[in-house]
Design a protein around this motif. Structure first.
Motif, mmCIF file in Angstrom:
data_model
loop_
_atom_site.group_PDB
_atom_site.id
_atom_site.type_symbol
_atom_site.label_atom_id
_atom_site.label_comp_id
_atom_site.label_asym_id
_atom_site.label_seq_id
_atom_site.Cartn_x
_atom_site.Cartn_y
_atom_site.Cartn_z
ATOM 1 N N SER A 170 0.716 -0.974 -0.141
ATOM 2 C CA SER A 170 -0.213 0.223 0.325
ATOM 3 C C SER A 170 0.515 1.037 -0.226
ATOM 4 O O SER A 170 0.412 2.587 0.175
ATOM 5 C CB SER A 170 -0.390 0.730 1.541
ATOM 6 O OG SER A 170 0.147 0.226 2.604
ATOM 7 N N GLY A 171 2.249 1.011 -0.089
ATOM 8 C CA GLY A 171 2.907 2.129 -0.001
ATOM 9 C C GLY A 171 3.130 3.285 1.637
ATOM 10 O O GLY A 171 3.696 4.283 1.454
ATOM 11 N N GLN A 172 2.678 2.534 2.590
ATOM 12 C CA GLN A 172 2.608 2.630 3.739
ATOM 13 C C GLN A 172 3.733 3.120 4.727
ATOM 14 O O GLN A 172 4.451 2.293 4.174
ATOM 15 C CB GLN A 172 1.468 2.426 4.739
ATOM 16 C CG GLN A 172 -0.111 2.727 4.478
ATOM 17 C CD GLN A 172 -0.457 3.895 3.957
ATOM 18 O OE1 GLN A 172 -0.426 4.688 4.849
ATOM 19 N NE2 GLN A 172 -0.983 4.338 3.209
ATOM 20 N N GLY A 173 4.302 4.143 5.346
ATOM 21 C CA GLY A 173 5.622 3.604 6.037
ATOM 22 C C GLY A 173 5.737 2.908 6.978
ATOM 23 O O GLY A 173 7.190 2.616 7.046
ATOM 24 N N GLN A 174 5.297 1.943 7.461
ATOM 25 C CA GLN A 174 5.563 1.145 8.539
ATOM 26 C C GLN A 174 6.410 -0.456 7.546
ATOM 27 O O GLN A 174 5.517 -0.906 6.353
ATOM 28 C CB GLN A 174 4.669 0.408 9.294
ATOM 29 C CG GLN A 174 4.997 2.520 10.452
ATOM 30 C CD GLN A 174 4.405 1.989 11.763
ATOM 31 O OE1 GLN A 174 3.204 0.886 11.945
ATOM 32 N NE2 GLN A 174 4.440 2.828 11.725
ATOM 33 N N PRO A 175 6.589 -1.314 7.666
ATOM 34 C CA PRO A 175 7.497 -2.145 7.145
ATOM 35 C C PRO A 175 6.193 -3.621 7.787
ATOM 36 O O PRO A 175 5.589 -3.445 8.612
ATOM 37 C CB PRO A 175 8.814 -3.113 7.378
ATOM 38 C CG PRO A 175 9.456 -2.101 8.527
ATOM 39 C CD PRO A 175 8.147 -1.153 8.858
ATOM 40 N N GLU A 176 5.786 -4.323 6.272
ATOM 41 C CA GLU A 176 5.113 -5.439 7.325
ATOM 42 C C GLU A 176 5.509 -6.277 7.627
ATOM 43 O O GLU A 176 6.827 -6.828 7.787
ATOM 44 C CB GLU A 176 4.803 -6.261 6.282
ATOM 45 C CG GLU A 176 3.369 -5.432 4.375
ATOM 46 C CD GLU A 176 3.495 -5.988 3.670
ATOM 47 O OE1 GLU A 176 4.463 -6.739 3.264
ATOM 48 O OE2 GLU A 176 2.272 -5.756 2.806
ATOM 49 N N SER A 177 4.709 -6.943 8.761
ATOM 50 C CA SER A 177 4.971 -8.392 9.718
ATOM 51 C C SER A 177 5.119 -9.273 8.803
ATOM 52 O O SER A 177 4.059 -9.355 7.802
ATOM 53 C CB SER A 177 3.530 -7.967 10.403
ATOM 54 O OG SER A 177 3.958 -9.410 11.516
ATOM 55 N N GLU A 178 5.387 -10.140 8.985
ATOM 56 C CA GLU A 178 6.233 -11.642 8.515
ATOM 57 C C GLU A 178 6.030 -12.650 9.733
ATOM 58 O O GLU A 178 6.464 -11.868 11.041
ATOM 59 C CB GLU A 178 7.582 -11.159 7.679
ATOM 60 C CG GLU A 178 7.358 -10.484 6.562
ATOM 61 C CD GLU A 178 9.508 -10.242 6.929
ATOM 62 O OE1 GLU A 178 9.469 -9.553 5.818
ATOM 63 O OE2 GLU A 178 9.935 -11.145 7.291
#
Length: 611
Positions: free
Chosen positions: A413-421
């Motif tokens: 989505s281009g939001q600032g925070q990294p995605e959780s894995e």
């Protein structure tokens, strides 16, 4: 840090009283006592003596009905971000200490101080004054395993070195002439420092020549090579060699290294020292596999190309407190210098982009006060803070995630925070107790330190080679699954500590590297991209990372239409493989996104309603 402040001094106390106490406890002092109303000052001959006085006298010795309070004398202008924490329980785990310190802010440097006491002492530097102040208020007197912590300020040289800010100074002062080229903060973009500082070992007898009279030689080296150099003179008292840490650009590190080698050679000639002086580079064990390469090919190529002989210290020399291996390079100064450049390139190649390696505890020893070129001083989302050992992490203004980890860590989505894995890591079933700790303390501290959710499955599983149907060589078939959920940086921290704990608790032999199996789930439609045409991608992945990567054949996708990718290898190999696979998945997700409609097409916009 040799000057002491003695507080809670009775008005009846005299210079003679204090001298008697110091003589009674066999604590030498190098100057007279300066006694004021309620307090006093005295100089000690060295830091070790000052530490002895603090440990023996503070809160323990009575003078005219008052218990003396003894601590380092710190001028107000230097009471900034640096603290000394004493009386730490001797058997306390580092991760417990990590988690405790990180509650109050970003820990930029933490190094153990050698003392004669049974308890441990550390010097800590926080990222901001208010963080250090809060830690001081909360931790001083805090009971840990029946040990009351003692916290005090220690001089923060950077507090005075950094002031006044650019453009400050005397009121009305106008600088003469144009600004000097290369001055910090004047718009010129500085060259990026090396992610991995250069650490070398030098014979102790040459340290004086490297420093020079009143520090003139070392100042000259730092000026010419635009580097920051820490000579850890007080580490390992009596040792035949001392570590030196160089923080600079790769070019600056190499130039500093060459100059140091030239100084040692000249000193050897002047003192008729006949033994060969090899270049000894220290490298964290997690990086050495990449340097050696498959079947030793990388190392052999460097030897041939640079006309040097290179050996690496054995794994059994590693300990929890010394995770570094010694890379010994023999040859002429010119040849050793070329080899150093190539070795450091390999150590830094394929680093996980943007990860603050210092904050992950990969480098022992600290160098407080480095500039903001890397700028990582804000913990990742959900984390309580992190440790940094080495260059840039000491100070800096940019956000921790300013350097993007990789395509994989950026949300679609281009939001600032990294995605959780989510990663499933398999550990020996017998090791579960060590990971959980007494009453769950260890796993709680680890979760808080890493900023990750960590759970351990209740059931044992058998891990077998996906292709051979047999257990991987040397691996216990009875395993438990550790489920780790969090962003890439949290994964790195959590998994790294688990690998380290297994080694520390001797679940792997002294000559054996810790190799674990990790599973990550990928969409079934993306599995082919991980494998590549004719297995090309997965083969390249294995060659690049030194990890075994397998996408088991004939898998049935789960309810989320996902299949498993299995990764087996030592910690750093596994991390590289995980990041590369996530990067592939990120590319797939971006390609799956619907493209924006051409201008003028698409459904008409709704008309605004009339009121």
């Amino acid at each position: 840090m040799n000057k002491l402040y003695i507080g809670n001094v009775s008005e009846e106390a005299s210079v003679e009283d204090l001298e008697t106490i110091f003589e009674q406890w066999k604590i030498p002092h190098s100057g007279p006592f300066l006694v004021k109303t309620g307090y006093a000052f005295v100089d000690c001959p060295d830091e070790k003596t000052a530490m002895k006085a603090i440990d023996i006298l503070s809160g323990k010795v009575d003078l005219h009905g008052k218990l003396l309070e003894v601590e380092h004398s710190v001028p107000k202008r230097q009471r900034s971000c640096k603290l000394q924490i004493r009386n730490i329980p001797p058997h306390m785990q580092w991760e417990v200490l990590d988690g405790m310190l990180a509650q109050y802010g970003t820990v930029e440097n933490c190094e153990q101080v050698n003392t004669d006491t049974d308890t441990a002492v550390v010097n800590v530097r926080y990222g901001a004054k208010d963080q250090a102040r809060q830690a001081m208020e909360k931790l001083n007197g805090f009971l840990m395993e029946n040990f009351a912590l003692k916290v005090s300020y220690i001089p923060d040289e950077m507090a005075t070195a950094d002031a006044p800010p650019l453009g400050g100074g005397r009121r009305g002062f106008v600088p003469r002439g144009p600004p000097r080229s290369g001055s910090p903060g004047l718009g010129a973009r500085p060259k990026l420092q090396s992610e991995v500082p250069l650490r070398i070992l030098v014979p102790t007898q040459f340290v004086g020549a490297i420093i020079g009279k009143e520090g003139a030689t070392i100042r000259n080296i730092t000026k010419q090579t635009h580097s920051k150099i820490d000579i850890h003179r007080k580490e390992n008292a009596g040792a035949a060699e001392k570590p030196i840490t160089v923080h600079s650009t790769p070019e600056g590190c190499s130039n500093a290294c060459r100059t140091i080698m030239e100084i040692m050679q000249k000193e050897a000639l002047d003192t008729k020292f006949t033994e060969e002086i090899p270049l000894k580079i220290l490298a964290h064990n997690n990086f050495v596999g990449r340097l050696i390469g498959k079947e030793g090919r990388n190392l052999k190529k460097i030897e041939v190309d640079t006309e040097t002989k290179i050996t690496i210290s054995p794994l059994q020399d590693l300990t929890l407190y010394n995770p570094e291996r010694t890379i010994t390079v023999k040859g002429s100064i010119e040849a050793c210098s070329r080899a150093e450049e190539e070795v450091m390139k390999k150590l830094q190649s394929n680093l996980i982009p943007g990860l603050n390696l210092n904050a992950l505890g990969l480098f022992p020893g600290g160098a407080p006060g480095m500039g903001p070129s890397m700028g990582h001083n804000v913990p990742p989302p959900g984390a309580q803070g992190g440790y940094s050992f080495g260059s840039s992490s000491f100070g800096g203004e940019g956000p921790f995630w300013a350097s993007v980890l990789s395509g994989s860590s950026q949300p679609v989505s281009g939001q600032g925070q990294p995605e959780s894995e989510t990663v499933h890591l398999f550990i020996p079933a017998l090791a579960v107790g060590a990971i959980i700790g007494k009453q769950g303390q260890h796993i709680k501290q680890l979760s808080r330190y890493a900023g990750a959710s960590i759970k351990i499955s209740a059931d044992e599983v058998s891990v077998v080679d996906a292709n051979q149907g047999a257990p991987p060589e040397g691996m216990d078939t009875k395993q438990r699954m550790v489920i780790i959920a969090g962003p890439p940086e949290a994964q790195f921290k959590a998994q790294g500590r688990i690998f380290g704990k297994l080694k520390e608790e001797n679940f792997f032999g002294p000559k054996e590297e810790v190799k674990l199996e990790a599973h990550i789930k990928v969409p079934s439609f993306a599995a082919g991209r991980v494998i590549g045409k004719g297995g090309k991608t997965v083969n390249e992945l294995q060659n690049l990372t030194s990890a075994e990567v397998v996408v088991p054949r004939d898998q049935t996708p789960d309810e989320n239409d996902q299949v498993i990718v299995k990764i087996t290898g030592h910690f750093y190999a596994s991390q590289l493989a995980q990041r590369k696979i996530q990067e592939i998945l990120s590319q797939v997700r971006r390609q799956q996104q619907p493209k924006p409609s051409p201008r003028g097409e698409g459904p008409p916009l709704p008309r605004p309603s009339r009121k």
